[in-house]
Write an enzyme that holds these catalytic residues in place. Structure first.
Site: not given
Length: 241
Positions: A7, A9, A57, A154, A159
């Site tokens: 994942d 960001e 986030h 997040h 995640d």
């Protein structure tokens, strides 16, 4: 089989608009078991983070000031992923950002993601299995009873860890999410379960087999059955067959 659940960001939604990766989180699966190995890195994007992205986030510009830039972490990150199948929720988003970073570097060693890894998109998989339903990560956690209580904001590594659990539950055959090799007794249980599964597998009969004989009740047996029903009717007042 080696898989990397990944994942990211980012500073915003579109790499074509110059948005950059600010966090990468990866966890390793081998033969559908968590190994405990992971990769996690915050990255200085060399640009401002959109306010809307910060609300998602919580990663601020001030926090990222002293973090390494992508060129400083690319070798370690790509070496961790190289040769694995990447498991990503909404893969085009993350892969698009990673490819944009690699193009920006113009590295002869690391090209685009598809040159080094295969990709499995769990969002596409979830839509196939649950058409017409919500299939974001929170919805899948609820559907598969995966704990996401710590997911107030997040975060790439959190995640990725949650997605690993969801992926294993969604694809079946893995209900014990303990680390690989952590408990020999659990391995024995899995072996026993596999044997039981094989023993209970469907066995197809040959189309050429002989027809089964049909045995019908004799008149005497039918008369005895009626007598029993009459007895039940008398003693209980009613019967259900």
């Amino acid at each position: 089989m080696r898989q990397i659940v990944l994942d990211t960001e980012t500073t915003g939604l579109d790499p074509k608009s110059g948005h950059r990766i600010i966090e990468i989180g990866c966890v390793e699966l081998i033969n559908r078991k968590l190994t405990g190995r992971h990769y996690h890195q915050y990255i200085n994007p060399e640009r401002e983070v959109d306010d809307g992205a910060i609300e998602v986030h919580g990663i601020t510009n001030e926090f990222l000031v002293d973090k390494p830039v992508f060129s400083q972490i690319v070798d370690e990150f790509m070496a961790f992923c190289d040769g694995a199948e990447l498991v990503i929720h909404n893969a085009p988003f993350d892969v698009g950002f990673i490819n944009a970073e690699l193009r920006r570097l113009g590295s002869s060693r690391w090209q685009n993601v598809s040159a080094h890894c295969s990709v499995l998109d769990t969002l596409a998989l979830a839509r196939e299995r649950h058409p017409g339903q919500k299939n974001n990560l929170d919805a899948l956690c609820k559907r598969y009873f995966v704990d996401n209580s710590q997911r107030d904001l997040h975060g790439a590594l959190l995640d990725a860890e949650i997605l690993a659990d969801v992926y294993l539950m969604m694809t079946g055959g893995q209900t014990d999410l303990a680390l690989a090799g952590a408990d020999k007794s659990s391995e024995r249980k899995e072996d026993k379960a596999e044997q039981q599964s094989e023993a209970g597998a469907i066995r197809r009969l040959s189309a050429d087999r002989a027809a089964l004989a049909v045995l019908r009740a004799t008149e005497e047996e039918q008369e005895g059955h009626q007598q029993m029903l009459a007895l039940l009717e008398k003693s209980a007042g009613k019967h259900f067959w």
